[in-house]
Design a protein around this motif. Sequence first.
Motif, mmCIF file in Angstrom:
data_model
loop_
_atom_site.group_PDB
_atom_site.id
_atom_site.type_symbol
_atom_site.label_atom_id
_atom_site.label_comp_id
_atom_site.label_asym_id
_atom_site.label_seq_id
_atom_site.Cartn_x
_atom_site.Cartn_y
_atom_site.Cartn_z
ATOM 1 N N VAL A 6 48.055 43.365 41.906
ATOM 2 C CA VAL A 6 49.216 42.543 42.248
ATOM 3 C C VAL A 6 50.383 42.871 41.321
ATOM 4 N N ARG A 7 50.091 43.134 40.060
ATOM 5 C CA ARG A 7 51.154 43.443 39.101
ATOM 6 C C ARG A 7 51.686 44.870 39.232
ATOM 7 N N HIS A 8 50.818 45.828 39.562
ATOM 8 C CA HIS A 8 51.211 47.231 39.439
ATOM 9 C C HIS A 8 51.286 48.029 40.743
ATOM 10 N N ASP A 9 50.645 47.585 41.808
ATOM 11 C CA ASP A 9 50.606 48.355 43.044
ATOM 12 C C ASP A 9 51.668 47.844 44.020
ATOM 13 N N PRO A 10 52.641 48.680 44.402
ATOM 14 C CA PRO A 10 53.704 48.210 45.304
ATOM 15 C C PRO A 10 53.184 47.763 46.665
ATOM 16 N N ARG A 11 52.154 48.430 47.198
ATOM 17 C CA ARG A 11 51.601 48.016 48.500
ATOM 18 C C ARG A 11 51.035 46.608 48.409
ATOM 19 N N THR A 12 50.345 46.315 47.316
ATOM 20 C CA THR A 12 49.742 44.996 47.143
ATOM 21 C C THR A 12 50.822 43.941 46.946
ATOM 22 N N ARG A 13 51.862 44.268 46.193
ATOM 23 C CA ARG A 13 52.969 43.318 46.012
ATOM 24 C C ARG A 13 53.642 43.007 47.345
ATOM 25 N N ASP A 14 53.821 44.019 48.188
ATOM 26 C CA ASP A 14 54.402 43.790 49.510
ATOM 27 C C ASP A 14 53.495 42.895 50.354
ATOM 28 N N TYR A 15 52.192 43.137 50.272
ATOM 29 C CA TYR A 15 51.221 42.326 51.010
ATOM 30 C C TYR A 15 51.295 40.864 50.560
ATOM 31 N N VAL A 16 51.329 40.639 49.244
ATOM 32 C CA VAL A 16 51.389 39.275 48.709
ATOM 33 C C VAL A 16 52.680 38.595 49.162
ATOM 34 N N THR A 18 48.295 31.155 47.090
ATOM 35 C CA THR A 18 47.885 32.250 46.217
ATOM 36 C C THR A 18 46.370 32.410 46.196
ATOM 37 N N LYS A 19 45.651 31.316 46.178
ATOM 38 C CA LYS A 19 44.190 31.369 46.161
ATOM 39 C C LYS A 19 43.653 32.075 47.402
ATOM 40 N N ASP A 20 44.224 31.761 48.550
ATOM 41 C CA ASP A 20 43.790 32.397 49.803
ATOM 42 C C ASP A 20 44.168 33.878 49.838
ATOM 43 N N ILE A 21 45.337 34.200 49.308
ATOM 44 C CA ILE A 21 45.772 35.597 49.269
ATOM 45 C C ILE A 21 44.838 36.405 48.376
ATOM 46 N N PHE A 22 44.473 35.858 47.216
ATOM 47 C CA PHE A 22 43.570 36.555 46.308
ATOM 48 C C PHE A 22 42.193 36.741 46.949
ATOM 49 N N LEU A 32 42.517 39.634 49.240
ATOM 50 C CA LEU A 32 42.599 40.872 48.476
ATOM 51 C C LEU A 32 41.250 41.276 47.897
ATOM 52 N N LYS A 33 40.458 40.305 47.467
ATOM 53 C CA LYS A 33 39.115 40.618 46.954
ATOM 54 C C LYS A 33 38.258 41.243 48.050
ATOM 55 N N ARG A 34 38.349 40.702 49.259
ATOM 56 C CA ARG A 34 37.597 41.271 50.375
ATOM 57 C C ARG A 34 38.079 42.698 50.654
ATOM 58 N N PHE A 35 39.389 42.910 50.615
ATOM 59 C CA PHE A 35 39.922 44.241 50.863
ATOM 60 C C PHE A 35 39.429 45.238 49.814
ATOM 61 N N VAL A 36 39.488 44.851 48.544
ATOM 62 C CA VAL A 36 39.055 45.750 47.467
ATOM 63 C C VAL A 36 37.563 46.046 47.595
ATOM 64 N N ALA A 37 36.770 45.032 47.930
ATOM 65 C CA ALA A 37 35.328 45.257 48.104
ATOM 66 C C ALA A 37 35.072 46.246 49.246
ATOM 67 N N ALA A 75 31.985 63.132 52.613
ATOM 68 C CA ALA A 75 33.276 63.130 53.295
ATOM 69 C C ALA A 75 34.345 62.565 52.369
ATOM 70 N N PRO A 76 35.577 63.038 52.480
ATOM 71 C CA PRO A 76 36.652 62.479 51.644
ATOM 72 C C PRO A 76 36.982 61.063 52.089
ATOM 73 N N SER A 77 37.315 60.198 51.124
ATOM 74 C CA SER A 77 37.614 58.820 51.477
ATOM 75 C C SER A 77 39.103 58.652 51.732
ATOM 76 N N THR A 78 39.413 57.752 52.656
ATOM 77 C CA THR A 78 40.804 57.417 52.922
ATOM 78 C C THR A 78 40.970 55.944 52.646
ATOM 79 N N SER A 79 42.107 55.577 52.122
ATOM 80 C CA SER A 79 42.364 54.200 51.746
ATOM 81 C C SER A 79 43.555 53.657 52.527
ATOM 82 N N PRO A 80 43.337 52.652 53.406
ATOM 83 C CA PRO A 80 44.452 52.064 54.134
ATOM 84 C C PRO A 80 45.295 51.199 53.196
ATOM 85 N N ALA A 81 46.539 50.995 53.570
ATOM 86 C CA ALA A 81 47.433 50.173 52.743
ATOM 87 C C ALA A 81 47.074 48.709 52.869
ATOM 88 N N ALA A 82 47.159 48.005 51.748
ATOM 89 C CA ALA A 82 46.892 46.565 51.761
ATOM 90 C C ALA A 82 48.176 45.810 51.780
#
Length: 122
Positions: free
Chosen positions: A69-79, A89-93, A96-101, A115-122
């Motif tokens: 949330v502090r450092h990733d621009p995609r996550t800041r945009d999502y929040v 905020t509690k629901d957003i976190f 985000l925990k589900r997304f990271v998992a 296989a190479p991994s791909t990461s969708p934007a959060a």
Amino acid sequence: MDAIHDTGAVGVSTEVTSPDTRDSERAGTAEVAPEAHAAERQVPDRHRLNRGGDRQANRALHTIVPVRVRHDPRTRDYVARRTHEGLKTKDIFRCLKRFVAREVYRHLTSASSGAPSTSPAA
């Protein structure tokens, strides 16, 4: 996975060590991430979290999410977007925990299959 804090990634990855034994991504992440269940009371927007699972993995996720949330621009945009939609905020976190998992699970399953991994934007 570049935005994941190293300490947190180690904690989560140790908990999802054998992804091929899981039936699905949902089953693999349900052990380490908070999962919403319908509340017993009649409040439509509230969910109970599944308190089962691994505390160390949940702590690792709780370490990763504020860093993102502090450092990733995609996550800041999502929040910002989810806050504008009216989520707390509690629901957003929790989301985000589900997304990271899921992101860690996909990374581990792709690493085991080669296989190479791909990461969708959060």
